[in-house]
Design an enzyme around this catalytic site. Structure first.
Site, PDB file in Angstrom:
ATOM      1  N   HIS A  94      -5.601  -3.392   5.464  1.00 48.64           N
ATOM      2  CA  HIS A  94      -5.228  -3.738   4.089  1.00 48.64           C
ATOM      3  C   HIS A  94      -6.423  -4.281   3.305  1.00 48.64           C
ATOM      4  O   HIS A  94      -6.446  -5.432   2.901  1.00 48.64           O
ATOM      5  CB  HIS A  94      -4.067  -4.748   4.096  1.00 48.64           C
ATOM      6  CG  HIS A  94      -3.660  -5.144   2.702  1.00 48.64           C
ATOM      7  ND1 HIS A  94      -3.081  -4.270   1.809  1.00 48.64           N
ATOM      8  CD2 HIS A  94      -3.804  -6.308   2.025  1.00 48.64           C
ATOM      9  CE1 HIS A  94      -2.871  -4.870   0.668  1.00 48.64           C
ATOM     10  NE2 HIS A  94      -3.317  -6.115   0.756  1.00 48.64           N
ATOM     11  N   ASP A 115       0.844  -1.208   0.000  1.00 49.22           N
ATOM     12  CA  ASP A 115       0.000   0.000   0.000  1.00 49.22           C
ATOM     13  C   ASP A 115       0.875   1.252   0.000  1.00 49.22           C
ATOM     14  O   ASP A 115       0.575   2.238  -0.681  1.00 49.22           O
ATOM     15  CB  ASP A 115      -0.923   0.001   1.228  1.00 49.22           C
ATOM     16  CG  ASP A 115      -1.823  -1.219   1.246  1.00 49.22           C
ATOM     17  OD1 ASP A 115      -2.384  -1.550   0.189  1.00 49.22           O
ATOM     18  OD2 ASP A 115      -1.947  -1.856   2.316  1.00 49.22           O
TER      19      ASP A 115
END
Ligand SMILES: NC(=O)c1ccc[n+]([C@@H]2O[C@H](COP(=O)([O-])OP(=O)(O)OC[C@H]3O[C@@H](n4cnc5c(N)ncnc54)[C@H](O)[C@@H]3O)[C@@H](O)[C@H]2O)c1
Ligand SMILES: O=C(O)C[C@H](O)C(=O)O
Length: 354
Positions: free
Chosen positions: A218, A191
């Site tokens: 996530h 990310d």
């Protein structure tokens, strides 16, 4: 003649280990009698799920890491092939392969760091939570092995849904009496890599110069980039903020759709996992100021787990940093992230406590 004799003996020893009979006889796929044991001082690292899309590239990258002295590659399929292949790289780490549940304990014994990318990936139309049914059981079994064979190892958990698999791992370790919250780290580095890349594109910078904290979790809205804290300090238009936040939150789906049924991010993920593992190893070595984002046990919010920047040290995540000042857009995003995260964490906990 003496030299020839020694050389012949050496070749005979090595050849003996190349025969399938010998491979079958050894419980471990390796070259136990070879002189060349690498001899590097360094850390012992296991990859569980090493023959998969992430696992293969990650095995290659960890074989190249000078901090690794011994690399154990475990999978339920194809571990011998990946091990043979990677072991021919002339880097310091010695590689050994382990195939199937019977060899899990050998794969884990003595490890300093265990990286877990085992489990099924998404196909178009699926959420990460759709993977829970299969991956929860896989993570449970593998973490039971960790608790038994290397309870002091640092664990980097990649298998999705990370928002639930990290709580599952914590519950397994609690049950076994080995839980150390500092040592269980959900990998959210991809990310951050995506955020750095996309922000750099918008700002016209080199992504290596950009640092975007990504907090929360996530999956979808739980992935919360803090664009107000980007380094170097930068301002964005409301349209840029909307575009960047959406793209970062949906980066995984972008790859799943582009791969059209052939899996999810593997190459960028292996890169991110190798980067995070290297940070963990530098922390273990005692390097100062090793800071990465990770989904960990946390008191930053009311939730038991949350991703923020953490400082990695000799015992794992030694310091969990606060969120820092958020703007209004990020405060709204934080509430949405927490709502979804709460359910995912609970689902993971219940899977073990039920
Ligand atoms: N955290 C992240 O940012 C991130 C990013 C990408 C992918 N992922 C997740 O990583 C996981 C793996 O993705 P992939 O693309 O490598 O999948 P893959 O199917 O290519 O590989 C998974 C590997 O796990 C192995 N495996 C299955 N059960 C196992 C068990 N019990 N023990 C050991 N190995 C086992 C399989 O044999 C396979 O080799 C997926 O759950 C995916 O969603 C996470
Ligand atoms: O999106 C996925 O399913 C894989 C991974 O979590 C990713 O972010 O790429």
């Amino acid at each position: 003649m003496e030299f020839r004799g020694d050389a012949n003996q050496r070749i005979a020893r090595i050849s003996a280990h190349l025969t399938p009979q010998m491979e079958a006889k050894n419980s471990v796929i390796g070259r136990e009698n070879c002189r060349a044991k690498g001899g590097n001082p360094g850390f012992k690292v296991a990859i569980l799920g090493a023959a998969g899309g992430i696992g293969q590239s990650l095995s290659l990258l960890m074989k190249m890491n000078p901090l690794v002295s011994l690399l154990h590659l475990y999978d339920v399929v194809n571990a011998p092939g990946v091990t043979a292949d990677v072991s021919h790289m002339d880097t310091g780490a010695v590689v050994r392969g382990f195939l199937g549940a019977k060899q899990l304990e050998d794969a884990l014994t003595g490890m300093d760091l265990v990286i877990i990318p085992a489990g099924i990936p998404r196909k178009p139309g699926m959420t990460r939570d759709d993977l829970f049914k299969i991956n929860a059981g896989i993570v449970k079994t593998l973490c039971e092995g960790v608790a038994k064979c290397c309870p002091n190892a640092i664990v980097n958990l990649i298998s999705n849904p990370v928002n639930s698999t990290v709580p599952i791992a914590a519950e397994v370790f609690k049950k076994a009496g080995t839980y150390d919250p500092k040592k269980l780290l959900g990998v959210t580095t991809l990310d951050v890599a995506r955020a750095n890349t996309f922000v750099a594109e918008v700002l016209g910078l080199d992504p290596r110069e950009v640092d975007v904290p990504v907090v929360g979790g996530h999956a979808g809205v739980t992935i919360l980039p803090l664009l107000s804290q980007v380094k170097p300090p930068s301002s964005f238009t409301p349209q840029e903020i909307e575009y960047l936040t959406n793209r970062i939150q949906n980066g995984g789906t972008e790859v799943v759709e582009a791969k059209a049924g052939a899996g999810s991010a593997t190459l960028s993920m292996a890169y991110a996992a190798a980067k995070f593992a290297d940070a963990c190893l530098r922390g273990l070595r005692g390097d100062a100021n090793v800071v990465e984002c990770s989904f960990v046990a946390s008191q930053v919010t009311e939730l038991a787990f949350f991703a923020t920047k953490v400082r990695l040290g000799r015992t794992g995540a030694e310091e969990v940093y606060q969120l820092g000042p958020l703007n209004e857009y990020e405060r709204i995003g934080l509430e949405k992230a927490k709502d979804e995260l709460a359910g995912s964490i609970q689902k993971g906990v219940e899977f073990i406590r039920k």
